[in-house]
Design a protein around this motif. Structure first.
Motif, PDB file in Angstrom:
ATOM      1  N   LYS A 167      17.621  -3.519  -8.863  1.00 28.59           N
ATOM      2  CA  LYS A 167      17.173  -2.090  -8.962  1.00 28.59           C
ATOM      3  C   LYS A 167      17.156  -1.451 -10.674  1.00 28.59           C
ATOM      4  N   ASP A 168      17.905  -2.264 -11.211  1.00 28.94           N
ATOM      5  CA  ASP A 168      17.703  -2.147 -12.716  1.00 28.94           C
ATOM      6  C   ASP A 168      16.263  -2.358 -13.335  1.00 28.94           C
ATOM      7  N   PHE A 169      15.600  -3.213 -12.522  1.00 32.05           N
ATOM      8  CA  PHE A 169      14.309  -3.315 -13.072  1.00 32.05           C
ATOM      9  C   PHE A 169      13.208  -2.628 -12.105  1.00 32.05           C
ATOM     10  N   GLY A 170      13.775  -1.648 -11.248  1.00 29.78           N
ATOM     11  CA  GLY A 170      12.810  -0.836 -10.690  1.00 29.78           C
ATOM     12  C   GLY A 170      12.284  -1.599  -9.306  1.00 29.78           C
ATOM     13  N   ILE A 171      12.985  -2.412  -9.131  1.00 30.00           N
ATOM     14  CA  ILE A 171      12.659  -3.250  -7.548  1.00 30.00           C
ATOM     15  C   ILE A 171      13.578  -2.803  -6.515  1.00 30.00           C
ATOM     16  N   ASP A 172      13.233  -1.954  -5.623  1.00 29.53           N
ATOM     17  CA  ASP A 172      14.277  -1.385  -4.838  1.00 29.53           C
ATOM     18  C   ASP A 172      14.069  -1.690  -3.355  1.00 29.53           C
ATOM     19  N   TYR A 173      13.233  -2.734  -2.962  1.00 26.90           N
ATOM     20  CA  TYR A 173      13.088  -3.130  -1.703  1.00 26.90           C
ATOM     21  C   TYR A 173      14.351  -3.241  -1.064  1.00 26.90           C
ATOM     22  N   ASP A 174      14.636  -2.708   0.276  1.00 26.76           N
ATOM     23  CA  ASP A 174      16.144  -2.932   0.740  1.00 26.76           C
ATOM     24  C   ASP A 174      15.930  -4.248   1.696  1.00 26.76           C
ATOM     25  N   LEU A 175      16.911  -5.324   1.332  1.00 26.69           N
ATOM     26  CA  LEU A 175      17.201  -6.366   2.122  1.00 26.69           C
ATOM     27  C   LEU A 175      18.550  -6.430   2.450  1.00 26.69           C
ATOM     28  N   GLY A 176      19.338  -5.251   2.215  1.00 29.75           N
ATOM     29  CA  GLY A 176      20.657  -5.254   2.440  1.00 29.75           C
ATOM     30  C   GLY A 176      21.542  -5.482   1.326  1.00 29.75           C
ATOM     31  N   PRO A 177      22.877  -4.922   1.533  1.00 26.26           N
ATOM     32  CA  PRO A 177      23.429  -5.036   0.408  1.00 26.26           C
ATOM     33  C   PRO A 177      24.131  -6.317  -0.440  1.00 26.26           C
ATOM     34  N   ALA A 178      23.667  -7.352   0.271  1.00 23.52           N
ATOM     35  CA  ALA A 178      24.083  -8.677  -0.211  1.00 23.52           C
ATOM     36  C   ALA A 178      23.069  -9.417  -0.850  1.00 23.52           C
ATOM     37  N   SER A 179      21.729  -8.420  -0.749  1.00 18.23           N
ATOM     38  CA  SER A 179      20.470  -9.131  -1.372  1.00 18.23           C
ATOM     39  C   SER A 179      19.898  -8.112  -2.781  1.00 18.23           C
ATOM     40  N   ARG A 180      20.932  -7.521  -3.489  1.00 18.57           N
ATOM     41  CA  ARG A 180      20.469  -6.611  -4.498  1.00 18.57           C
ATOM     42  C   ARG A 180      20.650  -7.332  -5.568  1.00 18.57           C
ATOM     43  N   VAL A 181      21.413  -8.517  -5.913  1.00 15.03           N
ATOM     44  CA  VAL A 181      21.382  -9.405  -6.934  1.00 15.03           C
ATOM     45  C   VAL A 181      20.666 -10.772  -6.947  1.00 15.03           C
ATOM     46  N   VAL A 182      19.687 -10.837  -8.097  1.00 19.32           N
ATOM     47  CA  VAL A 182      19.189 -12.397  -8.062  1.00 19.32           C
ATOM     48  C   VAL A 182      20.071 -13.199  -8.893  1.00 19.32           C
ATOM     49  N   HIS A 183      20.321 -14.263  -8.764  1.00 16.07           N
ATOM     50  CA  HIS A 183      21.116 -15.354  -9.654  1.00 16.07           C
ATOM     51  C   HIS A 183      19.843 -16.127 -10.269  1.00 16.07           C
ATOM     52  N   MET A 184      19.722 -16.043 -11.601  1.00 18.58           N
ATOM     53  CA  MET A 184      18.906 -17.027 -12.531  1.00 18.58           C
ATOM     54  C   MET A 184      19.504 -18.280 -13.044  1.00 18.58           C
ATOM     55  N   GLU A 185      19.020 -19.338 -12.886  1.00 21.07           N
ATOM     56  CA  GLU A 185      19.295 -20.671 -13.508  1.00 21.07           C
ATOM     57  C   GLU A 185      18.227 -21.054 -14.476  1.00 21.07           C
ATOM     58  N   LEU A 186      18.849 -21.448 -15.482  1.00 20.85           N
ATOM     59  CA  LEU A 186      17.680 -21.728 -16.701  1.00 20.85           C
ATOM     60  C   LEU A 186      17.894 -23.195 -17.214  1.00 20.85           C
ATOM     61  N   HIS A 187      16.762 -23.894 -17.223  1.00 25.27           N
ATOM     62  CA  HIS A 187      17.005 -25.247 -18.020  1.00 25.27           C
ATOM     63  C   HIS A 187      15.916 -25.404 -18.942  1.00 25.27           C
ATOM     64  N   ILE A 188      16.327 -25.519 -20.140  1.00 28.54           N
ATOM     65  CA  ILE A 188      15.362 -25.594 -21.246  1.00 28.54           C
ATOM     66  C   ILE A 188      15.663 -26.510 -22.315  1.00 28.54           C
ATOM     67  N   GLU A 189      14.474 -27.372 -22.334  1.00 30.01           N
ATOM     68  CA  GLU A 189      14.445 -28.707 -23.247  1.00 30.01           C
ATOM     69  C   GLU A 189      13.296 -28.399 -24.421  1.00 30.01           C
ATOM     70  N   GLY A 190      13.654 -28.472 -25.642  1.00 30.80           N
ATOM     71  CA  GLY A 190      12.774 -28.067 -26.714  1.00 30.80           C
ATOM     72  C   GLY A 190      12.658 -29.406 -27.442  1.00 30.80           C
ATOM     73  N   ILE A 191      11.424 -28.955 -27.959  1.00 27.65           N
ATOM     74  CA  ILE A 191      10.808 -30.485 -28.821  1.00 27.65           C
ATOM     75  C   ILE A 191      10.869 -29.947 -30.280  1.00 27.65           C
TER      76      ILE A 191
END
Length: 193
Positions: A167-191
């Motif tokens: 919702k903080d980013f204007g995405i408010d499609y309702d999939l229920g209260p458990a689906s309001r937060v997305v967990h991001m996992e980032l893996h970065i390898e730099g050269i």
């Protein structure tokens, strides 16, 4: 001979006193040594997982001055991949990412905070622009490792986690209260460049 030795000694002292400079790195997406993954609860019953296949970025990093590090990452939001073509089409629609209007997400760091464990753990604070909205977020980062690669280059890698409230980013499609937060996992390898 004494003059030469003195000059070499002074030269060495001068070089030793010069602080190390941050090196510039390009995120290794060509070799697929980086990933942006996500998971979100589906109706509170299970986890939906996926990733963004196309992104690029760069960062500067000095292990002795982690607080001076910087990173910029740009993501092609239409490259979202949840391993289900129809669902991905829905995720690209105006109900979620609106990729026809907002085809790019971008993260630009502003500062590094809470450097701990000799620089192995820290927080990256920066602005994330997603779905046309820019918000400050904090990514918890842990250094995985660094060193020379078999091809004569030098690499450093990190992993990070952040939770985004849709919702903080204007995405408010309702999939229920458990689906309001997305967990991001980032893996970065730099050269190193």
């Amino acid at each position: 001979m004494k003059k030469t030795l003195a000059a070499l000694t002074l030269s060495s002292i001068g070089l030793a006193s010069v602080p190390a400079m941050a090196a510039d790195y390009v995120i290794d997406t060509k070799g697929a040594h980086a990933a942006i993954n996500f998971k979100i609860q589906h109706l509170g019953y299970s986890w939906l997982t996926g990733r963004f296949n196309d992104f690029e970025g760069s960062f500067s990093y000095d292990a002795d001055k982690v607080e001076d590090s910087k990173i910029t990452v740009t993501v092609d939001t239409s490259s979202i991949d949840s391993n289900h073509a129809e669902r991905d089409k829905h995720l690209r629609s105006d109900d979620f990412l609106s990729t026809d209007k907002h085809g790019e997400a971008k993260f630009v760091s502003k500062r590094i905070e809470n450097v701990e464990d000799n620089g192995e753990e820290f927080d990256v604070v920066g602005d994330l622009t997603l779905h046309g909205v820019t918000k400050e977020i904090t990514i918890e980062v842990e250094k995985v490792g660094e060193g020379e690669d078999p091809w004569g280059g030098y690499r450093v890698g990190f992993e990070g986690d952040v939770e985004l409230t849709l919702k903080d980013f204007g995405i408010d499609y309702d999939l229920g209260p458990a689906s309001r937060v997305v967990h991001m996992e980032l893996h970065i390898e730099g050269i190193r460049q």
